[in-house]
Design a protein around this motif. Sequence first.
Motif, PDB file in Angstrom:
ATOM      1  N   LYS A 167       0.900  -1.264   0.001  1.00 16.63           N
ATOM      2  CA  LYS A 167      -0.420  -0.163  -0.158  1.00 16.63           C
ATOM      3  C   LYS A 167       0.795   1.098  -0.004  1.00 16.63           C
ATOM      4  N   VAL A 168       2.179   1.146   0.435  1.00 14.59           N
ATOM      5  CA  VAL A 168       2.721   2.611   0.864  1.00 14.59           C
ATOM      6  C   VAL A 168       4.286   1.921  -0.403  1.00 14.59           C
ATOM      7  N   ILE A 169       4.695   1.380  -0.952  1.00 14.04           N
ATOM      8  CA  ILE A 169       6.115   1.114  -1.352  1.00 14.04           C
ATOM      9  C   ILE A 169       5.719   0.229  -2.809  1.00 14.04           C
ATOM     10  N   CYS A 170       6.298   0.940  -3.742  1.00 14.62           N
ATOM     11  CA  CYS A 170       5.947   0.434  -4.927  1.00 14.62           C
ATOM     12  C   CYS A 170       6.758   0.597  -6.165  1.00 14.62           C
ATOM     13  N   ALA A 171       7.447  -0.864  -5.875  1.00 17.37           N
ATOM     14  CA  ALA A 171       9.383  -1.490  -7.054  1.00 17.37           C
ATOM     15  C   ALA A 171       8.664  -1.476  -8.966  1.00 17.37           C
ATOM     16  N   GLU A 172       7.977  -1.114  -8.956  1.00 17.22           N
ATOM     17  CA  GLU A 172       7.604  -1.739 -10.141  1.00 17.22           C
ATOM     18  C   GLU A 172       7.440  -0.098 -10.554  1.00 17.22           C
ATOM     19  N   ILE A 173       7.605  -0.179 -12.464  1.00 14.33           N
ATOM     20  CA  ILE A 173       7.628   1.320 -13.594  1.00 14.33           C
ATOM     21  C   ILE A 173       5.905   1.160 -13.752  1.00 14.33           C
ATOM     22  N   PRO A 174       5.563   2.590 -13.312  1.00 12.94           N
ATOM     23  CA  PRO A 174       4.137   2.989 -13.147  1.00 12.94           C
ATOM     24  C   PRO A 174       3.986   2.642 -15.023  1.00 12.94           C
ATOM     25  N   LYS A 216      16.522  -7.086 -10.260  1.00 10.00           N
ATOM     26  CA  LYS A 216      16.243  -7.957  -9.462  1.00 10.00           C
ATOM     27  C   LYS A 216      15.078  -8.549 -10.271  1.00 10.00           C
ATOM     28  N   SER A 217      14.639 -10.236  -9.134  1.00  7.87           N
ATOM     29  CA  SER A 217      14.065 -10.967 -10.142  1.00  7.87           C
ATOM     30  C   SER A 217      12.671 -10.604  -9.920  1.00  7.87           C
ATOM     31  N   PHE A 218      11.407 -10.916 -11.324  1.00  6.05           N
ATOM     32  CA  PHE A 218      10.844 -10.501 -10.623  1.00  6.05           C
ATOM     33  C   PHE A 218       9.953 -11.565  -9.672  1.00  6.05           C
ATOM     34  N   THR A 219       8.948 -11.275  -9.165  1.00  2.00           N
ATOM     35  CA  THR A 219       8.101 -12.091  -8.293  1.00  2.00           C
ATOM     36  C   THR A 219       6.825 -11.219  -8.467  1.00  2.00           C
ATOM     37  N   ASP A 220       5.692 -12.126  -7.738  1.00  2.00           N
ATOM     38  CA  ASP A 220       4.713 -11.415  -7.201  1.00  2.00           C
ATOM     39  C   ASP A 220       3.874 -10.984  -6.374  1.00  2.00           C
ATOM     40  N   LEU A 221       4.624 -11.335  -5.238  1.00  2.00           N
ATOM     41  CA  LEU A 221       4.601 -10.947  -3.330  1.00  2.00           C
ATOM     42  C   LEU A 221       5.460 -10.897  -3.032  1.00  2.00           C
ATOM     43  N   THR A 222       4.990  -9.926  -2.740  1.00  2.00           N
ATOM     44  CA  THR A 222       5.804  -9.239  -1.478  1.00  2.00           C
ATOM     45  C   THR A 222       6.745 -10.503  -0.143  1.00  2.00           C
ATOM     46  N   THR A 223       7.850 -10.755   0.105  1.00  2.00           N
ATOM     47  CA  THR A 223       7.771 -11.741   1.210  1.00  2.00           C
ATOM     48  C   THR A 223       8.766 -11.165   1.820  1.00  2.00           C
ATOM     49  N   ILE A 224       9.852 -11.470   2.796  1.00  2.00           N
ATOM     50  CA  ILE A 224      10.680 -11.254   4.148  1.00  2.00           C
ATOM     51  C   ILE A 224      12.171 -11.937   3.693  1.00  2.00           C
ATOM     52  N   ASP A 225      13.020 -11.643   3.749  1.00  2.00           N
ATOM     53  CA  ASP A 225      14.013 -12.670   3.531  1.00  2.00           C
ATOM     54  C   ASP A 225      14.504 -12.943   4.898  1.00  2.00           C
ATOM     55  N   ALA A 226      15.426 -13.769   5.169  1.00  2.00           N
ATOM     56  CA  ALA A 226      15.634 -14.622   6.215  1.00  2.00           C
ATOM     57  C   ALA A 226      16.418 -13.491   7.310  1.00  2.00           C
ATOM     58  N   GLU A 227      16.550 -12.828   6.675  1.00  2.00           N
ATOM     59  CA  GLU A 227      17.460 -11.903   7.724  1.00  2.00           C
ATOM     60  C   GLU A 227      16.559 -10.423   7.921  1.00  2.00           C
ATOM     61  N   GLY A 228      14.803 -10.455   7.033  1.00  5.97           N
ATOM     62  CA  GLY A 228      14.113  -9.817   8.085  1.00  5.97           C
ATOM     63  C   GLY A 228      13.616  -8.168   6.970  1.00  5.97           C
ATOM     64  N   TYR A 229      14.297  -8.517   5.898  1.00  7.19           N
ATOM     65  CA  TYR A 229      14.614  -7.443   4.373  1.00  7.19           C
ATOM     66  C   TYR A 229      13.104  -8.306   4.105  1.00  7.19           C
ATOM     67  N   THR A 237       4.714  -6.581 -15.262  1.00  5.57           N
ATOM     68  CA  THR A 237       3.272  -5.815 -16.010  1.00  5.57           C
ATOM     69  C   THR A 237       3.373  -5.697 -17.360  1.00  5.57           C
ATOM     70  N   GLY A 238       4.850  -5.677 -17.716  1.00  5.11           N
ATOM     71  CA  GLY A 238       4.764  -5.160 -19.635  1.00  5.11           C
ATOM     72  C   GLY A 238       5.123  -3.439 -19.479  1.00  5.11           C
ATOM     73  N   CYS A 239       5.377  -3.118 -18.380  1.00  7.47           N
ATOM     74  CA  CYS A 239       5.930  -1.259 -18.315  1.00  7.47           C
ATOM     75  C   CYS A 239       6.698  -1.408 -19.124  1.00  7.47           C
ATOM     76  N   TYR A 240       7.697  -0.744 -19.355  1.00  5.18           N
ATOM     77  CA  TYR A 240       8.546  -0.420 -20.408  1.00  5.18           C
ATOM     78  C   TYR A 240       9.173   0.700 -20.387  1.00  5.18           C
TER      79      TYR A 240
END
Length: 249
Positions: A167-174, A216-229, A237-240
């Motif tokens: 809701k507050v962070i987006c790492a995708e090209i609009p 970065k690799s594509f991923t459909d969902l936000t996740t948390i890694d083993a170190e908490g990041y 999405t096809g945006c370029y």
Amino acid sequence: MIESERLLYFRIHQKELRAEDYKSLKNAKSTGQTSSSSVGKRIVLPSSFIGGRRYMDGLYHDCVAICGHVGYPDLFITFTCNSEWPEIKRLLDPLHLKPVDRPDIVCRMFKMKLDMLIKDLKKERFFGKVVADVHTIEFQKRSLPHAHILIFLDSLSKFPNLKDIDKVICAEIPNKFEHPELYKAVKKFMLHGPCGSTNIFSPCMKEGRCSKFYPKSFTDLTTIDAEGYPIYRRRKTGCYAAKRKCGSI
């Protein structure tokens, strides 16, 4: 020049500042700690000297006290000065000057915008109710000021779930058709590189690979890694967007 004047004041007002009564200096003297650096007259900087060790230690202790009282911060926001801001260009262009020629104007404009940003975060509550905030300002290699801001949110305004992060962070090209202004801003300011095999001489390249781990690799969902990041959602999405004749998606 300003710092030189401040240092001169502390040097000629050591008795008034009672610098010789600092407990740490007395302890060092009583234990017989001596070195070549003690040759000459020692000038002790009090905690009121901005940028000194005691001043920075005091700020650190204040930050730790805030964390101990309200808990861990919820948001980490970076805010960087932009030499292309219209306010800066409006002042410098008639004088045929570059931003590097007037660092005072750049710093003043940055401070004004930073104060307004923090005011908006606290008063307008873009992310919810703010109970505390901490920020530090540093200067990048390009001589532009850069702020790191920590925001502590109220218990009712936190983002406990992974879906709340989206809701507050987006790492995708609009999408440039749905959000044209946002697309232009992301394309101009927020794209990394190019690096990798496309540009092996990029400053981020270390031992043949990007030190920031791009692309970065594509991923459909936000996740948390083993170190908490968090690993932010990056859907295909096809945006370029093209930067320096190189494409990014």
